[in-house]
Design an enzyme around this catalytic site. Sequence first.
Site, PDB file in Angstrom:
ATOM      1  CB  THR A   1      -0.968  -0.004   1.196  1.00  0.00           C
ATOM      2  OG1 THR A   1      -0.246  -0.343   2.387  1.00  0.00           O
ATOM      3  CG2 THR A   1      -2.077  -1.013   0.986  1.00  0.00           C
ATOM      4  CB  THR A   2       4.144   2.177   1.549  1.00  0.00           C
ATOM      5  OG1 THR A   2       3.639   2.124   2.887  1.00  0.00           O
ATOM      6  CG2 THR A   2       5.164   3.301   1.455  1.00  0.00           C
TER       7      THR A   2
ATOM      8  CE1 TYR B   1     -17.523   2.533   0.981  1.00  0.00           C
ATOM      9  CE2 TYR B   1     -18.280   0.508  -0.039  1.00  0.00           C
ATOM     10  CZ  TYR B   1     -18.520   1.801   0.374  1.00  0.00           C
ATOM     11  OH  TYR B   1     -19.756   2.361   0.205  1.00  0.00           O
TER      12      TYR B   1
ATOM     13  CE1 TYR C   1      -0.574  -3.164   6.963  1.00  0.00           C
ATOM     14  CE2 TYR C   1      -0.746  -2.948   4.578  1.00  0.00           C
ATOM     15  CZ  TYR C   1      -0.514  -2.388   5.807  1.00  0.00           C
ATOM     16  OH  TYR C   1      -0.214  -1.054   5.922  1.00  0.00           O
TER      17      TYR C   1
ATOM     18  NE  ARG D   1      -4.252   4.986   4.572  1.00  0.00           N
ATOM     19  CZ  ARG D   1      -3.169   5.551   4.004  1.00  0.00           C
ATOM     20  NH1 ARG D   1      -2.124   5.883   4.754  1.00  0.00           N
ATOM     21  NH2 ARG D   1      -3.140   5.783   2.721  1.00  0.00           N
TER      22      ARG D   1
ATOM     23  CE  LYS E   1       2.869  -2.946   7.234  1.00  0.00           C
ATOM     24  NZ  LYS E   1       2.954  -2.217   5.931  1.00  0.00           N
TER      25      LYS E   1
ATOM     26  CB  ILE F   1       6.364  -4.503   7.076  1.00  0.00           C
ATOM     27  CG1 ILE F   1       6.660  -6.009   7.078  1.00  0.00           C
ATOM     28  CG2 ILE F   1       6.141  -4.004   5.648  1.00  0.00           C
ATOM     29  CD1 ILE F   1       5.575  -6.870   6.465  1.00  0.00           C
TER      30      ILE F   1
END
Length: 295
Positions: free
Chosen positions: A44-45, A107, A133, A138, A161, A203
Amino acid sequence: MLRGSIVALVTPMLASGEVDWDSLGHLVEYHVASGTSAIVAVGTTGESVTLSEAEHLAVVEKTVALAAGRIPVIAGCGSNNTAHAISLSRQLEHMGVVAGLSVTPYYNKPTQEGLYRHYCAIADASGLPQILYNVPGRTACDLKPETVGRLASHANIIGIKEATGDLTRTPLLRELCGEAFALYSGDDATGCDFMLQGGDGVISVTSNIAAAQMAQMCRAALAQESDKARAINERLMPLHRTLFIEPNPIPVKWACAQLDLIASATLRLPLTELTQPGETAMQQALKSAELIASV
């Protein structure tokens, strides 16, 4: 099991918005030289949500080629569409990556049973080892420790993560999942204590710009050298905090460009460039970490 400082790598982009392959090569060399334990490509980063699938796969493939066996590569493979996550995992399976990193469906807000079935479906359908993750800040979705414990029994689900920053979860996850299950912090500010409590690594966003320092801190924490680990971490704390002063990866891409690790801080909409107050705060954090000189 991979242990230590694992970078959640940014995806460098040219001013035109296209992927900057030269800067990607520079980043891989930087992490190899700095002692980073592994690279997460297009997590995502890495702005996975605004890359096309073809770009996503191309960045992973190129990262593996650039790494050339010198550093392991984990590939982002998450989606809020289970069928798409399965498709990505299957395509990545033969690219030379050691695992996939699969974010909880955003979502949709599935139940814990829905999360369990989502991850089992991915793990059943692909031979790519899966790292869960969890980042509810987020995704509006929290993968509870008890559900992680259920998933840990699947042979193809190898770790998590955990990015809540809630350190009370670390011993509980270890108890529920066992010693062979990898526990990675996804929260730089609490990552040191996470490892001192028995976690296996971080991470990290901070590792994008302070790779050697993060690698040193992680080595000390994993060796239970708490004083040394905490001393390094204290110097990095302004970075840990300021890198999230605006939505990730806005600040870290700006910092990468300031340190000449990438040619441009370009992001794709809906993300926008770092604001002036953000730049001022990031400059001070870089000085505090001794990554740029104080005037």
